[in-house]
Write an enzyme that holds these catalytic residues in place. Structure first.
Site, mmCIF file in Angstrom:
data_model
loop_
_atom_site.group_PDB
_atom_site.id
_atom_site.type_symbol
_atom_site.label_atom_id
_atom_site.label_comp_id
_atom_site.label_asym_id
_atom_site.label_seq_id
_atom_site.Cartn_x
_atom_site.Cartn_y
_atom_site.Cartn_z
ATOM 1 N N ARG A 50 0.726 -1.245 -0.033
ATOM 2 C CA ARG A 50 -0.084 0.018 0.114
ATOM 3 C C ARG A 50 0.876 1.150 0.051
ATOM 4 O O ARG A 50 0.458 2.159 0.595
ATOM 5 C CB ARG A 50 -1.035 0.283 1.296
ATOM 6 C CG ARG A 50 -1.843 -1.004 1.175
ATOM 7 C CD ARG A 50 -2.970 -1.019 0.074
ATOM 8 N NE ARG A 50 -4.182 -1.763 0.219
ATOM 9 C CZ ARG A 50 -4.125 -3.113 -0.321
ATOM 10 N NH1 ARG A 50 -2.866 -3.660 -0.940
ATOM 11 N NH2 ARG A 50 -5.219 -3.749 -0.084
ATOM 12 N N SER B 111 -11.036 -0.522 2.498
ATOM 13 C CA SER B 111 -10.286 -0.698 3.893
ATOM 14 C C SER B 111 -10.066 0.699 4.038
ATOM 15 O O SER B 111 -9.472 1.482 3.590
ATOM 16 C CB SER B 111 -9.123 -1.566 3.805
ATOM 17 O OG SER B 111 -9.303 -2.916 3.252
ATOM 18 N N GLU C 292 -5.654 4.053 5.200
ATOM 19 C CA GLU C 292 -5.251 3.926 4.026
ATOM 20 C C GLU C 292 -5.730 4.987 2.888
ATOM 21 O O GLU C 292 -4.938 5.505 2.117
ATOM 22 C CB GLU C 292 -5.800 2.774 3.706
ATOM 23 C CG GLU C 292 -5.335 2.162 1.955
ATOM 24 C CD GLU C 292 -6.105 1.239 1.505
ATOM 25 O OE1 GLU C 292 -6.031 -0.017 1.890
ATOM 26 O OE2 GLU C 292 -7.038 1.339 0.525
HETATM 27 P P1 FAD Z 1 -8.806 8.145 -5.976
HETATM 28 O O1 FAD Z 1 -9.537 7.714 -4.771
HETATM 29 O O2 FAD Z 1 -9.499 9.416 -6.803
HETATM 30 O O3 FAD Z 1 -7.550 8.776 -5.445
HETATM 31 C C1 FAD Z 1 -6.716 7.937 -4.439
HETATM 32 C C2 FAD Z 1 -5.204 8.526 -4.425
HETATM 33 O O4 FAD Z 1 -4.616 8.569 -5.657
HETATM 34 C C3 FAD Z 1 -5.392 10.068 -4.094
HETATM 35 O O5 FAD Z 1 -3.970 10.346 -3.412
HETATM 36 C C4 FAD Z 1 -5.138 10.806 -5.676
HETATM 37 O O6 FAD Z 1 -4.551 12.063 -5.510
HETATM 38 C C5 FAD Z 1 -4.121 9.889 -6.137
HETATM 39 N N1 FAD Z 1 -4.356 9.885 -7.618
HETATM 40 C C6 FAD Z 1 -5.381 9.256 -8.146
HETATM 41 N N2 FAD Z 1 -5.285 9.374 -9.527
HETATM 42 C C7 FAD Z 1 -4.062 9.958 -9.958
HETATM 43 C C8 FAD Z 1 -3.445 10.229 -11.001
HETATM 44 N N3 FAD Z 1 -3.831 9.878 -12.259
HETATM 45 N N4 FAD Z 1 -2.041 10.742 -10.604
HETATM 46 C C9 FAD Z 1 -1.746 10.854 -9.465
HETATM 47 N N5 FAD Z 1 -2.191 10.648 -8.477
HETATM 48 C C10 FAD Z 1 -3.460 10.093 -8.555
HETATM 49 N N6 FAD Z 1 -7.784 -0.939 -2.812
HETATM 50 C C11 FAD Z 1 -6.555 -2.119 -2.667
HETATM 51 O O7 FAD Z 1 -5.574 -1.807 -2.629
HETATM 52 N N7 FAD Z 1 -7.256 -3.275 -2.771
HETATM 53 C C12 FAD Z 1 -8.770 -3.470 -2.632
HETATM 54 O O8 FAD Z 1 -8.931 -4.584 -2.777
HETATM 55 C C13 FAD Z 1 -9.515 -2.443 -2.642
HETATM 56 N N8 FAD Z 1 -10.668 -2.447 -2.348
HETATM 57 C C14 FAD Z 1 -11.827 -1.535 -2.448
HETATM 58 C C15 FAD Z 1 -13.058 -1.835 -2.209
HETATM 59 C C16 FAD Z 1 -13.997 -0.921 -2.249
HETATM 60 C C17 FAD Z 1 -15.343 -0.961 -2.069
HETATM 61 C C18 FAD Z 1 -13.546 0.317 -2.196
HETATM 62 C C19 FAD Z 1 -14.700 1.659 -2.163
HETATM 63 C C20 FAD Z 1 -12.096 0.734 -2.642
HETATM 64 C C21 FAD Z 1 -11.160 -0.225 -2.502
HETATM 65 N N9 FAD Z 1 -9.775 -0.170 -2.574
HETATM 66 C C22 FAD Z 1 -8.970 -1.156 -2.562
HETATM 67 C C23 FAD Z 1 -9.194 1.327 -2.684
HETATM 68 C C24 FAD Z 1 -9.580 1.802 -4.132
HETATM 69 O O9 FAD Z 1 -10.271 1.242 -4.847
HETATM 70 C C25 FAD Z 1 -8.050 1.972 -4.713
HETATM 71 O O10 FAD Z 1 -7.177 2.737 -3.750
HETATM 72 C C26 FAD Z 1 -8.127 2.516 -6.144
HETATM 73 O O11 FAD Z 1 -6.710 2.763 -6.646
HETATM 74 C C27 FAD Z 1 -8.446 4.211 -6.008
HETATM 75 O O12 FAD Z 1 -8.898 4.572 -7.167
HETATM 76 P P2 FAD Z 1 -9.431 5.938 -7.774
HETATM 77 O O13 FAD Z 1 -9.280 6.192 -9.088
HETATM 78 O O14 FAD Z 1 -10.620 6.117 -6.925
HETATM 79 O O15 FAD Z 1 -8.574 7.076 -6.850
HETATM 80 N N1 EPU Z 2 -11.418 -10.301 10.059
HETATM 81 C C1 EPU Z 2 -11.760 -9.812 11.313
HETATM 82 N N2 EPU Z 2 -13.174 -9.089 11.365
HETATM 83 C C2 EPU Z 2 -13.739 -8.695 10.113
HETATM 84 C C3 EPU Z 2 -13.051 -8.804 9.023
HETATM 85 C C4 EPU Z 2 -11.759 -9.628 8.809
HETATM 86 O O1 EPU Z 2 -11.349 -10.352 12.292
HETATM 87 O O2 EPU Z 2 -14.636 -7.998 10.316
HETATM 88 C C5 EPU Z 2 -10.218 -10.836 9.977
HETATM 89 C C6 EPU Z 2 -10.372 -12.314 9.515
HETATM 90 O O3 EPU Z 2 -9.637 -13.307 10.571
HETATM 91 C C7 EPU Z 2 -10.228 -12.586 8.120
HETATM 92 C C8 EPU Z 2 -8.913 -11.417 8.272
HETATM 93 O O4 EPU Z 2 -9.209 -10.474 8.916
HETATM 94 O O5 EPU Z 2 -9.534 -13.629 7.792
HETATM 95 C C9 EPU Z 2 -8.470 -10.953 6.913
HETATM 96 O O6 EPU Z 2 -9.689 -10.318 6.281
HETATM 97 P P1 EPU Z 2 -9.616 -10.151 4.807
HETATM 98 O O7 EPU Z 2 -9.627 -11.180 3.904
HETATM 99 O O8 EPU Z 2 -11.047 -9.572 4.483
HETATM 100 O O9 EPU Z 2 -8.540 -9.236 4.436
HETATM 101 P P2 EPU Z 2 -8.051 -7.735 5.101
HETATM 102 O O10 EPU Z 2 -6.773 -7.868 5.766
HETATM 103 O O11 EPU Z 2 -8.968 -7.254 6.094
HETATM 104 C C10 EPU Z 2 -6.972 -6.903 2.682
HETATM 105 C C11 EPU Z 2 -6.933 -5.539 2.140
HETATM 106 C C12 EPU Z 2 -8.017 -5.555 1.297
HETATM 107 C C13 EPU Z 2 -7.954 -6.600 0.136
HETATM 108 C C14 EPU Z 2 -8.403 -8.057 0.976
HETATM 109 C C15 EPU Z 2 -8.143 -9.120 0.195
HETATM 110 C C16 EPU Z 2 -5.659 -4.033 3.467
HETATM 111 C C17 EPU Z 2 -5.750 -2.782 4.074
HETATM 112 N N3 EPU Z 2 -7.082 -4.296 3.019
HETATM 113 O O12 EPU Z 2 -8.026 -6.820 3.733
HETATM 114 O O13 EPU Z 2 -8.126 -4.188 0.423
HETATM 115 O O14 EPU Z 2 -9.362 -6.773 -0.565
HETATM 116 O O15 EPU Z 2 -7.200 -7.944 2.109
HETATM 117 O O16 EPU Z 2 -6.877 -9.314 -0.277
HETATM 118 O O17 EPU Z 2 -4.743 -4.596 3.147
HETATM 119 C C18 EPU Z 2 -8.521 -1.863 0.240
HETATM 120 O O18 EPU Z 2 -7.246 -1.674 0.368
HETATM 121 O O19 EPU Z 2 -9.388 -1.047 0.414
HETATM 122 C C19 EPU Z 2 -9.038 -3.471 0.353
HETATM 123 C C20 EPU Z 2 -10.366 -3.893 0.412
#
Ligand code: FAD
Ligand code: EPU
Length: 344
Positions: free
Chosen positions: A166, A239, A335
């Protein structure tokens, strides 16, 4: 006007997935990246705060943005070479999930674990998006950007991007680069990653014993849909906290005190703790203060039940950070980019 649109006093309410009703003094939506230098020289933009925004799925506005929000809306996917692996240049404004599905349709391997992540391609390298045992860094050959400090287009190779969990160069030098395109290298064949918790069970449930990339993608879609709240239904940014990486000695001593502690090895005497487990165990899962809440589906997700302001959401996030620190001595970090708040 060609290449961009400018809107004064623009609402950001539909441009952030936490659905916070913030405004920007100026919103510039750019569809032609070659117009960036011209745009950035405008008196109303030059020397004023600038925020690059994709789909706003990883930002929290704690107030209005007194400056220019630059929305990258550029499009284009270009296959530059295609053999055992393909080199593909993708414009920053393309939707990440559309690109992932396109790669799977074209028979490229690797992106299956990263399906259904919201946001744009340009934002993917910023925090090195990751899920289900995979990170985008594995596929990024280089990133093209406008360097605001040097006033020129730069191509940053993989090593220069300094990707980590991240994290990347772009987070360490905030405000310096506007990502205009990302160049990916995707193989035709690749060993599938199915060891992340839940994938095997999901494949079994689907009745698949010899999975192809699209099966893994389908399993990940099922898991994500089950676990994470949908921003179209309830505002959230995925997250809200990173999983903290601590010394393994601290993780071991916490595990002695708390039998259920969830952690993973993070290399070189370090361990990654599950922030969700820490938050749930500290008693915050499902908590609600007005319209600000912690999801009852996943403890890592800060949710907007309706009309929560950015300030209210941030106050709750801070309460969670303080509570986890008091219970476990572990400092959580947000995050998403938190705009307008002091982060000590
Ligand atoms: P924004 O939210 O618009 O911007 C995020 C950051 O990037 C800001 O600092 C912004 O200034 C910068 N930025 C954006 N575009 C540019 C650009 N072109 N040039 C320079 N800087 C830029 N993230 C994960 O890693 N794993 C996940 O599993 C995951 N699951 C998600 C699930 C949900 C339901 C949601 C809502 C979010 C999740 N995220 C996850 C977070 C998010 O999807 C990512 O961080 C994604 O890359 C953000 O894209 P965005 O276009 O919305 O960026
Ligand atoms: N858990 C709990 N309580 C909860 C949910 C999860 O205790 O309410 C524990 C469980 O033991 C579970 C473990 O946490 O097994 C891991 O949960 P999960 O697989 O959902 O992964 P996470 O660590 O919570 C991370 C990323 C997610 C990504 C998932 C799957 C970060 C900060 N988050 O979540 O990314 O989708 O793994 O790989 O690293 C995001 O960055 O926005 C995001 C959604």
């Amino acid at each position: 006007m060609g290449g961009y649109t400018l809107i004064e006093n623009a609402s950001l309410a539909t441009r952030n997935t936490l659905r916070v009703a913030a405004k920007a003094s100026l919103l510039a939506e750019i569809r032609d990246a070659s117009k960036l230098p011209e745009l950035l020289q405008f008196p109303a933009i030059r020397n004023r705060p600038l925020l690059v925004l994709g789909e706003g799925s990883n930002v929290l506005f704690t107030g209005d943005f007194d400056g220019t929000v630059l929305v990258m809306a550029t499009r284009g996917v270009q296959v530059e070479s295609d053999d055992d692996s393909a080199r593909i240049a993708v414009a920053a404004g393309e939707r990440w999930d559309d690109f992932v599905r396109w790669t799977l349709g074209q028979g490229y391997a690797g992106m299956e674990n990263l399906i259904l992540i919201p946001g744009t391609v340009g934002a993917a390298p910023i925090q090195n998006i990751g899920a289900y045992g995979c990170e985008v860094a594995e596929f990024v050959e280089s990133v093209e950007a406008w360097d605001i400090r040097e006033h020129r287009v730069v191509t940053l190779d993989h090593a220069t991007c300094a990707f980590a969990y991240r994290d990347s160069l772009f987070k360490r030098e905030p405000g310096r680069y506007i990502v205009t395109a990302v160049r990916f290298v995707l193989p035709r064949q690749r060993e599938l990653r199915t060891d992340y918790a839940g994938i095997h069970d999901e494949l079994q449930r689907m009745g698949v014993d010899k999975p192809a990339p699209f099966h893994v993608a389908e399993a990940v879609v099922h898991l994500r849909t089950k676990k994470l709240p949908d921003p179209d239904v309830i505002g959230n940014a995925g997250s809200f906290f990173k999983n903290p990486i601590v010394d393994s000695t601290l993780a071991e001593s916490l595990a002695r005190e708390h039998a259920g502690l969830v952690s993973w090895p993070a290399g070189e005497g370090r361990s990654k703790l599950s922030a969700a487990w820490l938050i749930e165990t500290a008693g915050f899962k499902g908590l609600r203060e007005g319209d600000a809440g912690i999801s009852n589906r996943h403890a890592l997700v800060l949710v907007n039940h309706g009309k929560a302001s950015g300030e209210q959401l941030w106050a709750l996030a801070q309460r969670v950070m303080d509570g986890v620190k008091a219970s476990f001595g572990v400092q959580l970090e947000p995050e998403p980019l938190v705009i307008g708040a002091r982060l000590d």
